[in-house]
Every structure is written in C-alpha cells, then in structure tokens.
Design an enzyme around this catalytic site. Structure first.
Site, PDB file in Angstrom:
ATOM      1  N   GLU A   8       0.872  -1.186   0.000  1.00  0.00           N
ATOM      2  CA  GLU A   8       0.000   0.000   0.000  1.00  0.00           C
ATOM      3  C   GLU A   8       0.902   1.226   0.000  1.00  0.00           C
ATOM      4  OE1 GLU A   8      -3.459   0.403   2.756  1.00  0.00           O
ATOM      5  OE2 GLU A   8      -3.096   2.574   2.555  1.00  0.00           O
ATOM      6  N   HIS A 163      -9.112   0.767  -1.006  1.00  0.00           N
ATOM      7  CA  HIS A 163      -8.363   1.729  -0.189  1.00  0.00           C
ATOM      8  C   HIS A 163      -9.305   2.809   0.326  1.00  0.00           C
ATOM      9  CE1 HIS A 163      -5.661   5.183   0.551  1.00  0.00           C
ATOM     10  NE2 HIS A 163      -4.757   4.266   0.826  1.00  0.00           N
ATOM     11  N   ASP A 286       2.409   2.104   3.874  1.00  0.00           N
ATOM     12  CA  ASP A 286       1.514   3.220   3.546  1.00  0.00           C
ATOM     13  C   ASP A 286       2.352   4.474   3.286  1.00  0.00           C
ATOM     14  OD1 ASP A 286      -0.813   4.522   2.873  1.00  0.00           O
ATOM     15  OD2 ASP A 286      -1.827   4.208   4.782  1.00  0.00           O
TER      16      ASP A 286
HETATM   17  C1  GRE Z   1      -3.500   6.718   2.860  1.00  0.00           C
HETATM   18  O1  GRE Z   1      -3.244   6.675   1.666  1.00  0.00           O
HETATM   19  O2  GRE Z   1      -3.739   5.677   3.472  1.00  0.00           O
HETATM   20  C2  GRE Z   1      -3.513   8.031   3.572  1.00  0.00           C
HETATM   21  C3  GRE Z   1      -3.858   9.184   2.883  1.00  0.00           C
HETATM   22  C4  GRE Z   1      -3.863  10.396   3.561  1.00  0.00           C
HETATM   23  C5  GRE Z   1      -3.518  10.450   4.896  1.00  0.00           C
HETATM   24  C6  GRE Z   1      -3.186   9.313   5.573  1.00  0.00           C
HETATM   25  C7  GRE Z   1      -3.183   8.099   4.919  1.00  0.00           C
HETATM   26  O3  GRE Z   1      -4.186   9.110   1.583  1.00  0.00           O
HETATM   27  O4  GRE Z   1      -2.865   6.975   5.590  1.00  0.00           O
HETATM   28 ZN    ZN Z   2      -2.834   4.330   1.729  1.00  0.00          ZN
END
Ligand code: GRE
Ligand code: ZN
Length: 325
Positions: A8, A163, A286
């Site tokens: 991710e 997601h 992430d």
């Molecule tokens: C994510 O892609 O999981 C994400 C965001 C913005 C803030 C925190 C985050 O897109 O974990």
């Molecule tokens: Zn993410």
C-alpha cells in the site's frame, strides 16, 4: 529482515497530487516531493529497511473523486501509463496496481484488462466509492452494474485493493465539530469497512468465489468485529437479511486479505492473524503517509515466529501475486 514486499505504497501525478495536501499541509514540503519521487529517496528508504519490492498505487481519492466521467478515465489512464513507465526503469523494485475510473463500470473493466494484460500490473487499487456526474453522488461497487466488472477481475485472477477515502461533506453529520475524526484517525476506516461489508452482503463472493479483496490498516476494524457481525443478539437467532448465502466471517476468511499499512499495532496484528489466519496478513507501510522505517522496525521486532514473519513480509505476497521465480 531483507526481501520485504510492500503493497500500500503511493505515488502521485500532477493531476492528483493536490488531493493529498489536506492530509499533510504542515509537512507538504516533504510529503509532496515524496509522492512524486520514484527512484531517489523512495529507493534509498526501501534499501535502508530491507524492502525489495513495492507495489505502487496512485494517491487518494484521486480518480474516485473526479465526477467528470470522461476526465476520470483520462486521469486513470495517464496515471497507469506513468506508473508503467516508472516500473520499466526498475522492474526489479516496483510493480503496479491500476487506478480505475469506477464511475463508468465498462471503462473500468477495459482499463483493468489493459493494465493487467498490456502493462503487466498485478491488480488494482481503488479509493472507495466513486462520484459520477453529480459531485454529491457516491457509487458503491456492490451495485448491480458492477457485476460484469467483478467477473472480469475474477477472470484476470488478480486482487483488488479497496483503499480508504473520506465520506462526502453531506454525509458527515456525525463528524460535525470533530474534524479530527475525518481521514486516517477514524473516518477512512469506518467508510471502508462499510463498503467491504456491502460487497460481502450483496452476494458478490457467491457469484465470484475466487475474488480476493485487500484491505489496509489491518482490516479497517473488521477483524475486531467479526464475531459481533455474525452473532449480534445471539439468543434471538435472527437470520441475516442480506443476499449472500454464508456468514460474513466465511467471506472475510476466504475472500479478504489485510495489510499492516499504517497500523503498526502488535495486538491488532495478533488479532488479525487469529481471526483470518497468517496466510492472509501481509506487511505494508503506507508510504509516504507513514515512514517505511517505522513499519519495518516494528515488524522486524514483533513477537512472531520467523516462519510467520517471513510469510507476512514476503511469502504471502509471492504467492498472491505469483512472483516466485
Ligand atoms: C492513505 O493513503 O492511506 C492516507 C492518505 C492520507 C492520509 C493518511 C493516509 O491518503 O494513511
Ligand atoms: Zn494508503
């Protein structure tokens, strides 16, 4: 450990970069460049934490929030072509998940097929519901018009990463006055868990029993509620009022995979393993919203057997994406 695979991990193109700014305005000078970089800092941080491979995906909500359907398709295509070009420079370090214009199920099906068959992507990552036409609209993928799309995903035999994104402004009554609950603190997970449960309840997995959905953040809370969802008010023995044939837990244990993205909690990890099995838990960071080193140091020190650590960090991903040489 060396040889980790992470799934991710995000990038942005100019058309989608701004979507991430609200989530890190105070560190934007660092976060923005991290999102658009592929081969510089990203690779250095991967090397420093034993990450061999990242499966890259576009930032959020990106394509899903583009209510002009034609433009949603064009941006998805642009992002996927860009990703393919970057992967081609380092195919040993990067693979790709497709961004999809789910606003138009037929266009999404075509783009999914193109990305897997022509660009060599290993699945798709979609940021929750899609707005189509009317910015107030929210299309969830349990709706009947998505069944042909799902049949194609099952035929292509690649996973679909659901997601998070935030709920729409008009749908956040319960969050009013508590903006801190939006985004990654809570709303991302509540929103995504409901979407995942909708997919289960609609009977999608009875029709396509091999379909695999990936959830981040150790399952967006679902592992903790698996018993409750199927046993609420147990003595009343009320049957579930949904189209699916089996209990929710049966689908979660057969059709869902969770990653550790942004949730480096050992007790949450233990619970996910206990509920759905170590074969369905995969390490992820992430990036760049989280630090690769935080994710890596945590899993490297977590109280797991070396066999399980290897499965979570690498082996399960090799099997899921058929990467073993
Ligand atoms: C994510 O892609 O999981 C994400 C965001 C913005 C803030 C925190 C985050 O897109 O974990
Ligand atoms: Zn993410």
């Amino acid at each position: 450990m060396q040889g980790k695979i992470a799934l991710e991990e995000h990038f942005a193109i100019p058309a989608t970069l701004g979507d991430s700014q609200v989530f890190g305005a105070h560190v934007w000078q660092e976060l923005g460049p991290r999102l658009t970089d592929f081969h510089d800092k990203r690779l250095r941080l991967m090397d420093a934490s034993g990450v061999e491979l990242m499966i890259l995906s576009l930032n959020a909500p990106a394509v899903q929030s583009i209510h002009d359907v034609t433009r949603a398709s064009a941006v998805a295509r642009e992002a996927n072509d860009r990703l393919a070009a970057e992967i081609a420079k380092r195919p040993d370090r990067f693979k790709g998940f497709a961004a999809l214009p789910m606003q138009d199920p037929e266009a999404a099906t075509r783009e999914m097929t193109r990305c897997v068959k022509d660009l060599g992507f290993v699945g798709a990552l979609v940021n929750g519901f899609s707005q189509a036409g009317d910015p107030k609209s929210a299309l969830y993928y349990d709706l009947p018009q998505y069944r042909p799309f799902w049949r194609t995903v099952a035929e292509l035999d690649v996973p679909f990463y659901l997601h998070p994104r935030n709920p729409l402004h008009g749908d956040v009554r319960g969050y009013e006055g508590h903006g801190w609950l939006l985004g990654p603190s809570w709303a991302f997970h509540a929103e995504t868990a409901v979407h995942a449960l909708r997919l289960i309840g609609c009977g999608l997995f009875d029709e396509s029993p091999t379909l695999q959905i990936i959830l981040g953040h150790l399952g967006e809370g679902i592992p903790a509620y698996l018993w409750r969802i199927d046993h609420r008010n147990n003595w009343m023995q009320a049957p579930h009022k949904y189209a699916a044939k089996k209990a929710v837990a049966d689908y979660v244990r057969n059709n869902f995979i969770v990653t550790t993205s942004g949730n480096f909690s050992t007790s949450a990890l233990d619970q996910a393993i206990a509920e759905i099995g170590v074969g369905r838990v995969l390490w992820s960071a992430d990036y760049p919203f989280e630090d690769i080193a935080d994710a890596a140091e945590w899993i490297d020190a977590a109280p797991l057997s070396e066999t399980d650590r290897m499965k979570i960090c690498r082996g399960n991903a090799l099997r899921l994406f058929r990467l073993a040489k």
